[in-house]
Design a protein around this motif. Structure first.
Motif, PDB file in Angstrom:
ATOM      1  N   LEU A 414       7.121   5.367   8.029  1.00 12.19           N
ATOM      2  CA  LEU A 414       8.109   4.299   8.124  1.00 12.19           C
ATOM      3  C   LEU A 414       7.380   2.964   7.998  1.00 12.19           C
ATOM      4  CD1 LEU A 414      11.212   4.173   8.697  1.00 12.19           C
ATOM      5  CD2 LEU A 414      10.621   3.835  11.103  1.00 12.19           C
ATOM      6  N   SER A 415       7.971   2.018   7.292  1.00 11.62           N
ATOM      7  CA  SER A 415       7.263   0.787   6.907  1.00 11.62           C
ATOM      8  C   SER A 415       6.676   0.014   8.082  1.00 11.62           C
ATOM      9  CB  SER A 415       8.205  -0.125   6.125  1.00 11.62           C
ATOM     10  OG  SER A 415       9.317  -0.484   6.917  1.00 11.62           O
ATOM     11  N   ILE A 416       7.347  -0.012   9.228  1.00  8.43           N
ATOM     12  CA  ILE A 416       6.888  -0.832  10.345  1.00  8.43           C
ATOM     13  C   ILE A 416       5.825  -0.129  11.194  1.00  8.43           C
ATOM     14  CG2 ILE A 416       9.043  -2.129  10.510  1.00  8.43           C
ATOM     15  CD1 ILE A 416       9.863  -0.302  12.816  1.00  8.43           C
ATOM     16  N   GLY A 420       3.486   4.348   7.856  1.00 10.71           N
ATOM     17  CA  GLY A 420       4.028   3.846   6.597  1.00 10.71           C
ATOM     18  C   GLY A 420       2.927   3.514   5.602  1.00 10.71           C
ATOM     19  N   ARG A 421       1.992   2.691   6.004  1.00  9.64           N
ATOM     20  CA  ARG A 421       0.890   2.315   5.114  1.00  9.64           C
ATOM     21  C   ARG A 421      -0.039   3.507   4.858  1.00  9.64           C
ATOM     22  NH1 ARG A 421      -2.732  -3.181   5.774  1.00  9.64           N
ATOM     23  NH2 ARG A 421      -4.223  -2.772   4.102  1.00  9.64           N
ATOM     24  N   PHE A 422      -0.206   4.347   5.856  1.00  6.15           N
ATOM     25  CA  PHE A 422      -1.020   5.550   5.715  1.00  6.15           C
ATOM     26  C   PHE A 422      -0.455   6.446   4.605  1.00  6.15           C
ATOM     27  CE2 PHE A 422      -2.587   9.756   6.966  1.00  6.15           C
ATOM     28  CZ  PHE A 422      -3.870   9.489   7.414  1.00  6.15           C
ATOM     29  N   PHE A 423       0.868   6.589   4.574  1.00 10.08           N
ATOM     30  CA  PHE A 423       1.547   7.388   3.553  1.00 10.08           C
ATOM     31  C   PHE A 423       1.418   6.740   2.175  1.00 10.08           C
ATOM     32  CE2 PHE A 423       5.552   8.527   1.305  1.00 10.08           C
ATOM     33  CZ  PHE A 423       5.342   9.902   1.220  1.00 10.08           C
ATOM     34  N   TYR A 424       1.584   5.422   2.135  1.00 13.15           N
ATOM     35  CA  TYR A 424       1.478   4.659   0.881  1.00 13.15           C
ATOM     36  C   TYR A 424       0.087   4.828   0.251  1.00 13.15           C
ATOM     37  CZ  TYR A 424      -0.051   0.223  -1.320  1.00 13.15           C
ATOM     38  OH  TYR A 424      -0.631  -0.727  -2.108  1.00 13.15           O
ATOM     39  N   LEU A 425      -0.962   4.704   1.057  1.00 13.75           N
ATOM     40  CA  LEU A 425      -2.326   4.867   0.550  1.00 13.75           C
ATOM     41  C   LEU A 425      -2.597   6.299   0.098  1.00 13.75           C
ATOM     42  CD1 LEU A 425      -4.261   2.758   3.220  1.00 13.75           C
ATOM     43  CD2 LEU A 425      -3.967   2.176   0.800  1.00 13.75           C
ATOM     44  N   THR A 426      -2.000   7.253   0.803  1.00  9.36           N
ATOM     45  CA  THR A 426      -2.189   8.670   0.455  1.00  9.36           C
ATOM     46  C   THR A 426      -1.588   8.979  -0.908  1.00  9.36           C
ATOM     47  OG1 THR A 426      -2.187   9.318   2.785  1.00  9.36           O
ATOM     48  CG2 THR A 426      -1.698  11.040   1.164  1.00  9.36           C
ATOM     49  N   ILE A 427      -0.358   8.539  -1.130  1.00  7.33           N
ATOM     50  CA  ILE A 427       0.305   8.785  -2.423  1.00  7.33           C
ATOM     51  C   ILE A 427      -0.423   8.048  -3.542  1.00  7.33           C
ATOM     52  CG2 ILE A 427       2.453   8.558  -3.729  1.00  7.33           C
ATOM     53  CD1 ILE A 427       2.502  10.657  -1.481  1.00  7.33           C
ATOM     54  N   TYR A 441       6.545   5.167  -0.626  1.00  9.33           N
ATOM     55  CA  TYR A 441       6.568   4.522   0.690  1.00  9.33           C
ATOM     56  C   TYR A 441       7.966   3.962   0.985  1.00  9.33           C
ATOM     57  CZ  TYR A 441       5.733   0.147   3.412  1.00  9.33           C
ATOM     58  OH  TYR A 441       5.792  -0.907   4.270  1.00  9.33           O
ATOM     59  N   LEU A 442       8.563   3.267   0.015  1.00 11.23           N
ATOM     60  CA  LEU A 442       9.910   2.717   0.187  1.00 11.23           C
ATOM     61  C   LEU A 442      10.951   3.821   0.285  1.00 11.23           C
ATOM     62  CD1 LEU A 442       9.744  -0.307  -2.299  1.00 11.23           C
ATOM     63  CD2 LEU A 442       9.821  -0.413   0.206  1.00 11.23           C
ATOM     64  N   PHE A 443      10.789   4.856  -0.548  1.00 13.03           N
ATOM     65  CA  PHE A 443      11.728   5.975  -0.525  1.00 13.03           C
ATOM     66  C   PHE A 443      11.714   6.658   0.849  1.00 13.03           C
ATOM     67  CE2 PHE A 443      12.611  10.530  -1.150  1.00 13.03           C
ATOM     68  CZ  PHE A 443      13.887  10.449  -1.691  1.00 13.03           C
ATOM     69  N   ALA A 444      10.507   6.924   1.370  1.00 13.12           N
ATOM     70  CA  ALA A 444      10.382   7.573   2.673  1.00 13.12           C
ATOM     71  C   ALA A 444      10.998   6.714   3.775  1.00 13.12           C
ATOM     72  CB  ALA A 444       8.910   7.852   2.984  1.00 13.12           C
ATOM     73  N   THR A 445      10.765   5.411   3.699  1.00 11.94           N
ATOM     74  CA  THR A 445      11.319   4.504   4.709  1.00 11.94           C
ATOM     75  C   THR A 445      12.833   4.536   4.710  1.00 11.94           C
ATOM     76  OG1 THR A 445       9.408   3.024   4.659  1.00 11.94           O
ATOM     77  CG2 THR A 445      11.489   2.085   5.418  1.00 11.94           C
TER      78      THR A 445
END
Length: 464
Positions: A414-416, A420-427, A441-445
């Motif tokens: 989740l973005s906050i 959230g950032r952990f997922f974004y960097l992973t993808i 990241y946005l889709f998951a949020t």
């Protein structure tokens, strides 16, 4: 005065202290929405020293930290998805009065009618635990940030009314330009610290309980039950033994069932029905934790069974029981019951039972981590330190639970949150495309926000 009164006085004094503290230190104070941030340099020297002193340990440990982040993320996403599924496909929403998305605030068990599930969460507990959780979480972020050479601008406290938090502020520009492994380790460091705190306080909890609590009785959680064929049941009327029950008969034997159970069976055209037997314990309305039988102390389920079988049908048992207040072992009063045993299958029959406590799901995992290996669920314990022993017991219990919940919740993609950032960097790392990372990241949020919204709508419709 009760402890609740002292706790509320402490809450009022703490609010006054926070107001005065912030009013006299406006230079270091900034506002972000409804949250006030008080920035200091407190702890930065400690973070620097710790990162340098234990660098040889922290360098390889960062891969364990990152792995823990993925484990927590997968675990939380799976349990969150399962919870949403159960909330929409089972009567869960109707059985639990609390909203599915509720803040973890002082007195939340009382506010949301969950006192039978959770011990009290006093403000005193809350402020101590938040200090442990937030400081360990944020300082761990800072230690791994310094390990990779990221500057720490400030540390400080966050205030949302009387709710206190902590933060460590690394240089975001330096972090964003770094390789992915350092960034991932910094992001997962906070939740890793919470897991370490969970384990540490779990050990303290176990040692504390083993040293200062002794078994004093046995708690049963049901009377003897039977399964009847609905077609053979004759309804007699309201029970004179216990209010809220319906008296039934099959042949010359009498049974009891609550109205809700009877209506469900009739409406669903069920062929069978689970009922209470007309047992000696039921007729006497035996309750609480059985401490003594005819002067013999009982401290385990096996001992209780053995003592009962020393008698025969027709014998009278003088049972001393501890009547628990709000199902809390810390508060009880003694009561005596005189009950004549009956015969059942050639043995003396009292008519009590023990429902097993589920060990499935996240609640089961938490229970097993904190209770089942330490405290037998059927055994009634007393504290050598009296009420203070139970005060510390529940403080340690909540410390374990809140550390674990914070670790899990923070790794939601989740973005906050850190997740959230952990997922974004992973993808981004998997696909090699930053654009794909941002989209995922946005889709998951948005998916998680939508699911949270639907949960609240489902809960709200229970009142319609």
């Amino acid at each position: 005065m009760s402890f609740v009164t002292y706790d509320l006085i402490f809450l009022a004094l703490f609010i006054v202290f926070v107001i005065l503290f912030l009013a006299t230190r406006k230079k270091n104070l900034t506002r972000q929405g409804i949250i006030y941030l008080y920035r200091t340099q407190l702890g930065i020297k400690f973070i620097d020293t710790f990162a340098k002193k234990f660098e040889k340990i922290l360098r390889p440990l960062q891969y364990v930290v990152i792995a823990s982040g993925y484990i927590l993320m997968v675990t939380m996403v799976w349990y969150f998805g399962k919870s949403v599924y159960l909330y929409f496909t089972t009567p869960l929403a109707n059985l639990i009065s609390a909203p599915p998305v509720a803040p973890l605030i002082p007195y939340f068990p009382k506010l949301f009618g969950l006192e039978s599930f959770f011990p009290p969460l006093y403000f005193t507990y809350f402020i101590i635990i938040i200090g442990i959780v937030a400081i360990s979480h944020e300082f761990s972020h800072g230690i791994f940030a310094r390990l990779h050479g990221f500057k720490i601008h400030s540390t400080g406290f966050a205030f949302l009314g009387p709710i206190l938090g902590a933060f460590v502020e690394p240089d975001e520009k330096q972090m964003s330009k770094a390789k992915k492994v350092p960034q991932l380790s910094v992001l997962a460091a906070g939740t890793f610290a919470n897991i370490v705190m969970t384990i540490l306080f779990g050990l303290i909890f176990w040692l504390f309980f083993a040293s200062l609590f002794v078994p004093a009785g046995v708690k049963f959680n049901t009377y003897a039950l039977n399964e009847l064929n609905v077609d053979g049941i004759t309804v007699i009327g309201n029970s004179t033994i216990r209010e809220g029950l319906l008296e039934l008969a099959v042949g010359n034997r009498t049974y009891f069932v609550d109205y809700v159970g009877w209506e469900r069976a009739v409406n669903a055209e069920s062929k069978t029905l689970i009922v209470y037997e007309n047992s000696p314990a039921f007729r006497a309305q035996l309750s609480g934790a059985i401490m003594e039988i005819n002067g013999q102390k009982v401290t385990s389920q096996e001992e209780l069974s053995r003592v009962i079988q020393e008698y025969e049908a027709g014998d009278t048992l003088e049972i001393k029981s501890a009547i628990l207040e709000n199902d809390r072992d810390s508060e009880y009063e003694e009561k005596e019951f005189s009950i004549e045993l009956e015969e059942r299958n050639g043995k003396a029959f009292l008519g009590i039972g023990f429902f097993p406590i589920s060990n499935r799901g996240i609640v089961g995992i938490v229970y097993n981590l904190t209770f089942a290996k330490i405290k037998e669920p059927a055994v009634f314990y007393i504290s050598k330190w009296g009420e203070f022993g139970w005060f510390v017991y529940y403080l340690l219990w909540w410390t374990i639970i809140i550390n674990l919940l914070v670790a899990l919740f923070n790794m939601l993609p989740l973005s906050i949150l850190d997740g959230g950032r952990f997922f974004y960097l992973t993808i981004w790392g998997i696909t090699g495309s930053e654009k794909a990372g941002k989209k995922a990241y946005l889709f998951a949020t948005w998916i998680l926000v939508l699911m949270l919204f639907l949960l609240m709508v489902r809960w709200a419709f229970r009142f319609v």
